[in-house]
Design a protein around this motif. Structure first.
Motif, PDB file in Angstrom:
ATOM      1  N   TRP A 145       0.837  -1.200   0.000  1.00  0.00           N
ATOM      2  CA  TRP A 145       0.000   0.000   0.000  1.00  0.00           C
ATOM      3  C   TRP A 145       0.875   1.254   0.000  1.00  0.00           C
ATOM      4  CZ3 TRP A 145      -3.409   3.056  -1.349  1.00  0.00           C
ATOM      5  CH2 TRP A 145      -3.912   4.121  -0.589  1.00  0.00           C
ATOM      6  N   ALA A 146       1.941   1.242   0.779  1.00  0.00           N
ATOM      7  CA  ALA A 146       2.852   2.382   0.792  1.00  0.00           C
ATOM      8  C   ALA A 146       3.502   2.585  -0.577  1.00  0.00           C
ATOM      9  CB  ALA A 146       3.925   2.187   1.863  1.00  0.00           C
ATOM     10  N   ALA A 147       3.809   1.480  -1.262  1.00  0.00           N
ATOM     11  CA  ALA A 147       4.387   1.588  -2.609  1.00  0.00           C
ATOM     12  C   ALA A 147       3.377   2.186  -3.589  1.00  0.00           C
ATOM     13  CB  ALA A 147       4.842   0.211  -3.083  1.00  0.00           C
ATOM     14  N   GLU A 148       2.116   1.784  -3.468  1.00  0.00           N
ATOM     15  CA  GLU A 148       1.077   2.376  -4.314  1.00  0.00           C
ATOM     16  C   GLU A 148       0.992   3.881  -4.086  1.00  0.00           C
ATOM     17  OE1 GLU A 148      -2.739   0.588  -4.046  1.00  0.00           O
ATOM     18  OE2 GLU A 148      -2.031  -1.460  -4.347  1.00  0.00           O
ATOM     19  N   GLN A 149       1.058   4.293  -2.828  1.00  0.00           N
ATOM     20  CA  GLN A 149       1.005   5.716  -2.514  1.00  0.00           C
ATOM     21  C   GLN A 149       2.215   6.459  -3.077  1.00  0.00           C
ATOM     22  OE1 GLN A 149       0.347   4.765   1.809  1.00  0.00           O
ATOM     23  NE2 GLN A 149      -1.091   6.458   1.676  1.00  0.00           N
ATOM     24  N   ALA A 152       1.605   6.956  -6.749  1.00  0.00           N
ATOM     25  CA  ALA A 152       0.612   8.001  -6.994  1.00  0.00           C
ATOM     26  C   ALA A 152       1.204   9.390  -6.744  1.00  0.00           C
ATOM     27  CB  ALA A 152      -0.600   7.774  -6.104  1.00  0.00           C
ATOM     28  N   GLU A 153       2.021   9.528  -5.706  1.00  0.00           N
ATOM     29  CA  GLU A 153       2.660  10.814  -5.423  1.00  0.00           C
ATOM     30  C   GLU A 153       3.624  11.212  -6.544  1.00  0.00           C
ATOM     31  OE1 GLU A 153       4.462  10.013  -1.684  1.00  0.00           O
ATOM     32  OE2 GLU A 153       2.551   9.978  -0.589  1.00  0.00           O
ATOM     33  N   THR A 154       4.370  10.250  -7.035  1.00  0.00           N
ATOM     34  CA  THR A 154       5.288  10.529  -8.138  1.00  0.00           C
ATOM     35  C   THR A 154       4.520  10.932  -9.382  1.00  0.00           C
ATOM     36  OG1 THR A 154       6.887   8.934  -7.254  1.00  0.00           O
ATOM     37  CG2 THR A 154       7.137   9.572  -9.561  1.00  0.00           C
ATOM     38  N   SER A 155       3.424  10.251  -9.644  1.00  0.00           N
ATOM     39  CA  SER A 155       2.595  10.584 -10.805  1.00  0.00           C
ATOM     40  C   SER A 155       2.044  12.002 -10.697  1.00  0.00           C
ATOM     41  CB  SER A 155       1.450   9.583 -10.925  1.00  0.00           C
ATOM     42  OG  SER A 155       0.543   9.979 -11.940  1.00  0.00           O
ATOM     43  N   ALA A 156       1.571  12.362  -9.497  1.00  0.00           N
ATOM     44  CA  ALA A 156       1.015  13.701  -9.308  1.00  0.00           C
ATOM     45  C   ALA A 156       2.067  14.784  -9.542  1.00  0.00           C
ATOM     46  CB  ALA A 156       0.438  13.826  -7.899  1.00  0.00           C
ATOM     47  N   ALA A 157       3.326  14.475  -9.197  1.00  0.00           N
ATOM     48  CA  ALA A 157       4.399  15.455  -9.333  1.00  0.00           C
ATOM     49  C   ALA A 157       4.983  15.505 -10.738  1.00  0.00           C
ATOM     50  CB  ALA A 157       5.510  15.146  -8.326  1.00  0.00           C
ATOM     51  N   ILE A 164      -2.186   0.064 -11.640  1.00  0.00           N
ATOM     52  CA  ILE A 164      -1.856  -0.838 -10.536  1.00  0.00           C
ATOM     53  C   ILE A 164      -2.769  -2.052 -10.612  1.00  0.00           C
ATOM     54  CG2 ILE A 164      -1.825  -1.138  -8.027  1.00  0.00           C
ATOM     55  CD1 ILE A 164      -1.292   1.897  -7.811  1.00  0.00           C
ATOM     56  N   LEU A 165      -2.176  -3.242 -10.562  1.00  0.00           N
ATOM     57  CA  LEU A 165      -2.938  -4.489 -10.529  1.00  0.00           C
ATOM     58  C   LEU A 165      -2.761  -5.131  -9.158  1.00  0.00           C
ATOM     59  CD1 LEU A 165      -2.159  -6.062 -14.035  1.00  0.00           C
ATOM     60  CD2 LEU A 165      -4.002  -4.503 -13.388  1.00  0.00           C
ATOM     61  N   ARG A 166      -3.888  -5.555  -8.573  1.00  0.00           N
ATOM     62  CA  ARG A 166      -3.873  -6.186  -7.257  1.00  0.00           C
ATOM     63  C   ARG A 166      -4.360  -7.625  -7.372  1.00  0.00           C
ATOM     64  NH1 ARG A 166      -7.046  -1.355  -4.029  1.00  0.00           N
ATOM     65  NH2 ARG A 166      -5.255   0.033  -3.602  1.00  0.00           N
ATOM     66  N   PRO A 167      -3.457  -8.581  -7.578  1.00  0.00           N
ATOM     67  CA  PRO A 167      -3.873  -9.995  -7.639  1.00  0.00           C
ATOM     68  C   PRO A 167      -3.968 -10.616  -6.253  1.00  0.00           C
ATOM     69  CG  PRO A 167      -1.533  -9.810  -8.094  1.00  0.00           C
ATOM     70  CD  PRO A 167      -2.033  -8.401  -7.902  1.00  0.00           C
ATOM     71  N   SER A 226      -5.194   4.123 -13.014  1.00  0.00           N
ATOM     72  CA  SER A 226      -6.223   3.224 -12.495  1.00  0.00           C
ATOM     73  C   SER A 226      -5.607   2.164 -11.591  1.00  0.00           C
ATOM     74  CB  SER A 226      -6.962   2.520 -13.642  1.00  0.00           C
ATOM     75  OG  SER A 226      -7.532   3.452 -14.532  1.00  0.00           O
ATOM     76  N   THR A 227      -6.442   1.661 -10.681  1.00  0.00           N
ATOM     77  CA  THR A 227      -6.074   0.552  -9.800  1.00  0.00           C
ATOM     78  C   THR A 227      -7.152  -0.512  -9.914  1.00  0.00           C
ATOM     79  OG1 THR A 227      -4.938   2.028  -8.257  1.00  0.00           O
ATOM     80  CG2 THR A 227      -5.581  -0.147  -7.437  1.00  0.00           C
ATOM     81  N   PHE A 228      -6.743  -1.755 -10.185  1.00  0.00           N
ATOM     82  CA  PHE A 228      -7.700  -2.827 -10.435  1.00  0.00           C
ATOM     83  C   PHE A 228      -7.374  -4.066  -9.600  1.00  0.00           C
ATOM     84  CE2 PHE A 228      -7.540  -0.605 -14.606  1.00  0.00           C
ATOM     85  CZ  PHE A 228      -8.882  -0.245 -14.712  1.00  0.00           C
ATOM     86  N   LEU A 229      -8.418  -4.729  -9.126  1.00  0.00           N
ATOM     87  CA  LEU A 229      -8.310  -6.093  -8.639  1.00  0.00           C
ATOM     88  C   LEU A 229      -8.375  -7.027  -9.837  1.00  0.00           C
ATOM     89  CD1 LEU A 229     -10.853  -5.614  -5.745  1.00  0.00           C
ATOM     90  CD2 LEU A 229      -8.419  -6.067  -5.410  1.00  0.00           C
ATOM     91  N   VAL A 230      -7.618  -8.118  -9.799  1.00  0.00           N
ATOM     92  CA  VAL A 230      -7.616  -9.039 -10.937  1.00  0.00           C
ATOM     93  C   VAL A 230      -7.489 -10.472 -10.429  1.00  0.00           C
ATOM     94  CG1 VAL A 230      -5.116  -8.734 -11.267  1.00  0.00           C
ATOM     95  CG2 VAL A 230      -6.516  -9.606 -13.145  1.00  0.00           C
ATOM     96  N   SER A 231      -8.351 -11.367 -10.935  1.00  0.00           N
ATOM     97  CA  SER A 231      -8.339 -12.767 -10.500  1.00  0.00           C
ATOM     98  C   SER A 231      -8.761 -13.664 -11.653  1.00  0.00           C
ATOM     99  CB  SER A 231      -9.285 -12.970  -9.315  1.00  0.00           C
ATOM    100  OG  SER A 231     -10.640 -12.931  -9.728  1.00  0.00           O
TER     101      SER A 231
END
Length: 318
Positions: A145-149, A152-157, A164-167, A226-231
């Protein structure tokens, strides 16, 4: 001209399968690793070290349009050394790689996170929707979760575009971790007190994950971050998974039930609360938004995926 993709963590389970899958689909793949590797003539490797060598990464990223970031530390224990190492690998390296990718003009940064980031947001039925708020329940999930943040912070800057894919749990041939332990139990033929482990769960076959990553690559550049769950989309249970593994291995998994409360007490008494959650607690994720976004369906159905996962390795020729 082929699209060039850097796959980090290419010696890892997901990274290796992802790189192979992308190469088979016509992409020019650069395989990244912390440690130097033997280099078959058909593969392009870069070594960025445990303390990332920025010049190596900078020169590599200038050649790439896409980054698929699979690298990470999956095992995180409660001791400070392990947690510090995981934070450095999972969080700090993600931030550094994202910043360098932005500087190099990378068009799409695809980060392989984990569904465990939202494990604490399950409803009463154990289901997690696509808009679930992050609620990590383990040290590993907290670093993801910290890596996702950080991304996102880098993208905003910088304007770096990302997906982001969350398997959930990844399984497949020679998989390690939870699936390897379950497969060993299923093949043992021993009676197991897991007949009551019938709560619905989502998993993903490693080739299905590689296919999903390839589908995300095809959406470069993405219109939005975007952030997605994937299964797999075929939800099952621990008990059914054990039975299927045993059947595909030409055996049986004799499962029996113990009183739920008694078994839970035993697990917790031995400090195995996380193991209890993995085996008995429902955890079903909604991957429909990703399927619609990427026009993707898991290509390998559950039963075939288990068959491929437990089949004996094919001997290689001389």
């Amino acid at each position: 001209m082929k699209t060039s993709i850097l796959v980090t963590g290419a010696t890892g389970y997901v990274g290796r399968h992802c790189a192979t899958y992308l190469s088979a689909h016509g992409y020019d793949v650069l395989l990244g690793s912390r440690h130097s590797q033997p280099r078959p003539s058909s593969e392009k490797w870069i070594t960025y070290g445990c303390a990332p060598e920025l010049n190596v990464l900078k020169s590599t990223l200038r050649k790439c349009q896409i980054v698929v970031h699979c690298a990470g530390q999956n095992q995180v224990s409660k001791n400070l050394v392990s947690q510090s190492s995981a934070w450095s690998t999972n969080v700090n390296f993600t931030r550094t790689l994202a910043e360098l990718s932005a500087d190099a003009g990378v068009q799409h940064f695809i980060f392989i996170s984990s569904a465990l980031v939202v494990a604490g947001a399950r409803d009463a039925a154990g289901r997690v929707g696509p808009d679930a708020a992050p609620s990590p329940m383990s040290a590993y999930a907290q670093t993801k979760w910290a890596a996702e943040q950080a991304l996102a912070e880098t993208s905003a800057a910088t304007g770096l575009q990302y997906t982001i894919l969350r398997p959930p749990m990844v399984y497949g041939p020679a998989a390690k971790g939870n699936f390897a332990r379950l497969a060993k139990l299923a093949r043992s033929g021993l009676p197991l007190p897991l007949g009551g482990a019938i709560a619905a769960k989502s998993f993903i076959f490693v080739d299905n994950l590689a296919s999903a990553i390839t589908a995300a690559v095809a959406r470069t550049p993405p219109r939005t971050n975007s952030t997605f769950l994937v299964s797999d989309g075929d939800d099952t249970s621990t008990a059914d998974l054990l039975r299927e593994i045993a059947m595909q291995a030409n055996g049986t998994a004799p499962l029996f039930r113990l009183p739920h409360a008694t078994l839970k007490w035993v697990f917790i008494s031995f400090g195995l609360r996380e193991e209890w959650e993995k085996l008995f607690a429902p955890f079903v994720i909604d991957s429909k938004p990703f399927s619609e976004w990427a026009n993707w369906t898991a290509p390998v159905p559950f039963r075939e995926a288990i068959r491929l996962s437990v089949a004996p390795a094919t001997p290689r020729g001389p």
